[in-house]
Design an enzyme around this catalytic site. Structure first.
Site, PDB file in Angstrom:
ATOM      1  N   HIS A  57       0.732  -1.051   0.099  1.00 21.62           N
ATOM      2  CA  HIS A  57      -0.035  -0.087  -0.188  1.00 21.62           C
ATOM      3  C   HIS A  57       0.666   1.149   0.041  1.00 21.62           C
ATOM      4  O   HIS A  57       2.087   1.313   0.205  1.00 21.62           O
ATOM      5  CB  HIS A  57      -0.933   0.073   1.309  1.00 21.62           C
ATOM      6  CG  HIS A  57      -0.116   0.171   2.356  1.00 21.62           C
ATOM      7  ND1 HIS A  57       0.651  -0.994   3.160  1.00 21.62           N
ATOM      8  CD2 HIS A  57      -0.255   1.283   3.313  1.00 21.62           C
ATOM      9  CE1 HIS A  57       1.114  -0.260   4.312  1.00 21.62           C
ATOM     10  NE2 HIS A  57       0.679   1.001   4.469  1.00 21.62           N
TER      11      HIS A  57
ATOM     12  N   HIS B 250       4.530   0.227   0.144  1.00 22.40           N
ATOM     13  CA  HIS B 250       5.295  -0.672   1.184  1.00 22.40           C
ATOM     14  C   HIS B 250       4.634  -1.724   1.547  1.00 22.40           C
ATOM     15  O   HIS B 250       3.504  -1.848   1.691  1.00 22.40           O
ATOM     16  CB  HIS B 250       6.100   0.250   2.107  1.00 22.40           C
ATOM     17  CG  HIS B 250       5.016   0.878   3.003  1.00 22.40           C
ATOM     18  ND1 HIS B 250       4.299   1.828   2.599  1.00 22.40           N
ATOM     19  CD2 HIS B 250       4.562   0.722   4.237  1.00 22.40           C
ATOM     20  CE1 HIS B 250       3.628   2.553   3.377  1.00 22.40           C
ATOM     21  NE2 HIS B 250       3.593   1.843   4.332  1.00 22.40           N
TER      22      HIS B 250
ATOM     23  N   ARG C 214       5.156   6.056  14.114  1.00 20.42           N
ATOM     24  CA  ARG C 214       5.076   6.589  12.703  1.00 20.42           C
ATOM     25  C   ARG C 214       4.414   7.976  12.744  1.00 20.42           C
ATOM     26  O   ARG C 214       3.375   7.980  13.303  1.00 20.42           O
ATOM     27  CB  ARG C 214       4.412   5.674  11.709  1.00 20.42           C
ATOM     28  CG  ARG C 214       4.338   5.973  10.250  1.00 20.42           C
ATOM     29  CD  ARG C 214       3.491   5.031   9.432  1.00 20.42           C
ATOM     30  NE  ARG C 214       2.311   5.732   9.306  1.00 20.42           N
ATOM     31  CZ  ARG C 214       1.179   5.130   8.596  1.00 20.42           C
ATOM     32  NH1 ARG C 214       1.209   3.624   8.225  1.00 20.42           N
ATOM     33  NH2 ARG C 214      -0.175   5.675   8.609  1.00 20.42           N
TER      34      ARG C 214
HETATM   35  C1  SIN Z   1       6.229  -1.663   8.974  1.00 20.87           C
HETATM   36  O1  SIN Z   1       5.762  -2.060  10.409  1.00 20.87           O
HETATM   37  O2  SIN Z   1       7.230  -2.176   8.547  1.00 20.87           O
HETATM   38  C2  SIN Z   1       5.524  -0.808   8.123  1.00 20.87           C
HETATM   39  C3  SIN Z   1       4.178  -0.380   8.930  1.00 20.87           C
HETATM   40  C4  SIN Z   1       3.510   0.681   7.835  1.00 20.87           C
HETATM   41  O3  SIN Z   1       2.883   0.327   6.978  1.00 20.87           O
HETATM   42  O4  SIN Z   1       3.644   1.929   8.004  1.00 20.87           O
END
Ligand code: SIN
Length: 290
Positions: free
Chosen positions: A107, A262, A277
């Site tokens: 996404h 990602h 985040r």
């Molecule tokens: C992650 O935990 O590696 C990515 C999480 C996200 O999609 O922000």
């Protein structure tokens, strides 16, 4: 003035690491400019050695790039710092402290909003000894590698992105993901964006549909839309477009949601993994000129 830090491009399809950088120190304009240009160019910047970074400095640095979003999953916002979403598989008193299944599908963050995120900054707090990597797929290279006929076909198309559809799919798999209140649902109603978007910083084109949030292509009948999205998805996630980030203590990774998708690969459930985040609001995506 020469910046005291170094930006070292990876020997990969995308990404660079930033070394000798202390995110707690306010950025001079020239340094901001240098980071911004590297961000547009490399799509993923890995800031090393940010062990001492505090939530307020993480937020202040992120805010230099634009207004910050407050995630709709209110239960998982850091107390006193709602700009920080907790991504975690840890529990306190039997309750998850963060979004356990965040990003376990390809996404681009907040693509379901009318103004999707331009970038996200994920700071490692606790890392597992095994696994927990994050994959990034460049959608510029994926677009460039499409046959000209496919580029021309996709150019005028638009697609719907829906958080509500994704949340329902995740809730069907796990009881740990909360439902939204009716008022919260109203803040994440489905939205429509061009299938190809033009990056405002570089003018490069990128695919802007994902397995995670795209429900259908608006202009096509259901079966045709499903088949075309499956074909795009197989194309856009090929190994040749992917950088795999293996997290190292102190890493803060900043990625460009206008250029990459990602995916969180997950880690053994008995190993703790917690990250914070911030998510920067971006512009309304613009498609290619007809
Ligand atoms: C992650 O935990 O590696 C990515 C999480 C996200 O999609 O922000």
């Amino acid at each position: 003035m020469v910046a005291p830090f170094e930006i070292r491009p990876f020997n990969e399809v995308l990404g660079a690491e930033v070394v000798g950088f202390d995110m707690r120190v306010p950025l001079a304009d020239a340094e901001f400019d240098q980071i911004s240009k590297a961000f547009d160019r490399h799509s993923v910047l890995v800031f090393r050695d940010q062990q001492q970074l505090d939530p307020a400095s993480h937020i202040a640095f992120s805010r230099r790039f634009g207004p910050l979003e407050i995630h709709v999953q209110k239960k998982f916002l850091l107390a006193g710092h709602p700009e920080l979403l907790i991504v975690s598989n840890e529990f306190r008193d039997g309750e998850p402290i963060g979004l356990v299944d965040a990003g376990k599908y390809w996404h681009s963050d907040l693509s379901y909003k009318p103004e999707p995120s331009m970038g996200s900054l994920l700071h490692s707090r606790t890392l597992p000894a095994e696994g927990g990597d994050t994959l990034f797929a460049t959608q510029h290279a994926a677009y460039d590698a499409l046959p000209a006929a496919m580029q021309a076909r996709l150019g005028p198309l638009t697609a719907e992105h829906s958080y509500l559809a994704r949340n329902a799919a995740q809730r069907a798999k796990s009881t740990l993901r909360p439902d939204l209140t009716e008022a919260e649902k109203q803040t994440v109603l489905p939205t429509v964006h061009p299938v190809i978007r033009v990056h405002p910083g570089t003018g490069r084109k990128a695919l802007f549909v994902s397995e995670g949030f795209t429900t259908h292509i608006v202009e096509l009948p259901e079966d045709e839309s499903r088949d075309l999205l499956a074909e795009i998805h197989a194309h856009q996630t090929q190994d040749r477009f992917i950088y795999r980030h293996h997290w190292v203590d102190g890493d803060l990774v900043m990625w460009d949601n206008r250029a990459v998708m990602h995916l969180a690969t997950g880690c053994p459930p008995d190993m703790a993994r917690t990250l914070y985040r911030t998510t920067i609001r971006g512009p309304v995506p613009v498609g290619p000129a007809p």
